[in-house]
Scaffold this active site. Structure first.
Site, PDB file in Angstrom:
ATOM      1  N   LYS A  39       0.835  -1.209   0.000  1.00 13.86           N
ATOM      2  CA  LYS A  39       0.000   0.000   0.000  1.00 13.86           C
ATOM      3  C   LYS A  39       0.870   1.258   0.000  1.00 13.86           C
ATOM      4  O   LYS A  39       0.596   2.223  -0.719  1.00 13.86           O
ATOM      5  CB  LYS A  39      -0.959  -0.030   1.202  1.00 13.86           C
ATOM      6  CG  LYS A  39      -2.082  -1.024   0.997  1.00 13.86           C
ATOM      7  CD  LYS A  39      -2.840  -1.407   2.250  1.00 13.86           C
ATOM      8  CE  LYS A  39      -3.795  -2.573   1.922  1.00 13.86           C
ATOM      9  NZ  LYS A  39      -4.438  -3.173   3.077  1.00 13.86           N
ATOM     10  N   GLN A  98      -5.501  -1.951   9.325  1.00  6.66           N
ATOM     11  CA  GLN A  98      -5.180  -3.236   8.700  1.00  6.66           C
ATOM     12  C   GLN A  98      -5.786  -4.391   9.512  1.00  6.66           C
ATOM     13  O   GLN A  98      -5.567  -4.486  10.728  1.00  6.66           O
ATOM     14  CB  GLN A  98      -3.650  -3.391   8.588  1.00  6.66           C
ATOM     15  CG  GLN A  98      -3.212  -4.618   7.842  1.00  6.66           C
ATOM     16  CD  GLN A  98      -3.623  -4.611   6.363  1.00  6.66           C
ATOM     17  OE1 GLN A  98      -3.477  -3.609   5.670  1.00  6.66           O
ATOM     18  NE2 GLN A  98      -4.160  -5.716   5.887  1.00  6.66           N
ATOM     19  N   ASP A 125     -11.633   2.199   3.337  1.00  3.40           N
ATOM     20  CA  ASP A 125     -11.844   0.754   3.176  1.00  3.40           C
ATOM     21  C   ASP A 125     -13.345   0.438   3.118  1.00  3.40           C
ATOM     22  O   ASP A 125     -13.727  -0.710   2.866  1.00  3.40           O
ATOM     23  CB  ASP A 125     -11.207   0.009   4.360  1.00  3.40           C
ATOM     24  CG  ASP A 125     -10.180  -1.011   3.905  1.00  3.40           C
ATOM     25  OD1 ASP A 125      -9.965  -1.121   2.679  1.00  3.40           O
ATOM     26  OD2 ASP A 125      -9.595  -1.681   4.781  1.00  3.40           O
TER      27      ASP A 125
END
Ligand code: NAP
Length: 285
Positions: free
Chosen positions: A54, A98, A121
């Site tokens: 990322k 994450q 996300d």
């Protein structure tokens, strides 16, 4: 007949190039540059490798990224404090926590802490609700990538029959909702579904997100269908393969994604896209 292969890596490269040009333009006029914050708790090796990918993708298009690495034994309140700091930081546009979190940390509570306007996300309950109400919000990256691949391959969703195999909250369920929002008629199959084959065989669009190597072969696919294979499985010989038996499916499908070079490269690209959208929705333009 052999299907047209939909290469996600090629589309991802094109989209990243487009975003890089947008960022270069911002830089040339002295504007603030978009920034993605990634919060990692613990040292899960797969997570460490994902967040490196990322960071690298952010560098590629020229946006900033900041990594906050919390200890394996950090408390829920340490994690939520860090998320709130990122919420309040005006230089941060997107926040990603994450997953999975180390044992003992509550994922739902952590996700709920993220400012929905920075939730790139798409996992905050407000954004999940918006997706299900067909209202504008952040959409999870892999499902968004699936729809983008279908659109760029020229798929017309309206009135088409779509089957999604898998109903996870990260992939199958949001993909099904996105297809419905595009006016497809959607059936969801899961591990309790009887005769997945005959249901799938009726579909113009099949999205497979199960996690079982080569589960779906040509006998599940209608001639000319669009087939998107989200699965990523490691075979005993070390090679990666999807949930579809690619060589078999490509003989009947009209369009099919490979694994690797299919859906995978689109996921991080959609994270970059969501970060750019978060930046511009703040009125930075
Ligand atoms: P998951 O959470 O394990 O969900 C799997 C789904 O498949 C469940 O809904 C399960 O049904 C269903 N299922 C299991 N066996 C089945 C069968 N024989 N027939 C029909 N349905 C069946 O997995 P996930 O997170 O959605 O991921 C799926 C795959 O996509 C994995 O290989 C993963 O690595 C990959 N993935 C790739 C990306 C990417 O960027 N390329 C991103 C995310 C995931 P139940 O609900 O009844 O248990």
């Amino acid at each position: 007949m052999s299907a047209e292969i939909i290469y996600g890596n090629v589309l991802a490269k094109e989209m990243r190039e487009e975003m890089k040009q947008e960022v270069d333009q911002l830089r040339s006029v002295g504007k603030r540059i978009p920034c993605l914050a990634v919060i990692l708790a613990g040292n899960n090796p797969a997570s460490l490798s994902y967040i490196k990918g990322k960071e690298k993708a952010c560098q590629q298009i020229g946006i900033d990224s900041c990594m906050f690495h919390l200890d394996e034994n950090c408390s829920q309140s340490d994690l939520e404090k860090k998320i709130r700091e990122c919420n309040e930081d005006e230089n941060i546009d997107g926040i990603l926590v994450q997953l999975p979190l180390p044992e003992g940390l509550n994922e739902d509570r952590a996700l709920k802490c993220i400012d929905p306007k920075k939730d790139v996300d798409g996992l905050h309950p407000e954004n999940v609700g918006k997706l299900f109400l067909n209202k504008k919000g952040f959409v999870p990256c892999t499902p968004k990538g699936v729809i983008e691949l279908l659109k760029r391959a020229g798929c017309d969703f309206d009135g088409r029959r779509a089957v999604v195999i898998g109903r996870s909250k990260l992939v199958g369920s949001p993909v099904a909702r996105l297809l419905q929002n595009e006016n497809a008629t959607v059936t969801i199959c899961h591990s309790h579904t009887k005769d997945v084959r005959s249901i799938s065989k009726e579909a113009d669009i099949v999205v497979v997100a199960v996690g079982k190597p080569k589960l779906i072969d040509a006998s599940y696919i209608k001639k000319g269908a669009y087939v998107i294979d989200v699965g990523v499985n490691r075979l005993p010989d070390g090679h990666l393969c999807g949930d579809c038996d690619f060589d078999s499916v490509k003989e009947i499908a009209g369009y099919v994604t490979p694994v690797p070079k299919g859906v995978g490269p689109m996921t991080i690209t959609m994270l970059l896209k969501n970060t750019m959208e978060a930046y511009f929705s703040k009125g930075e333009r």
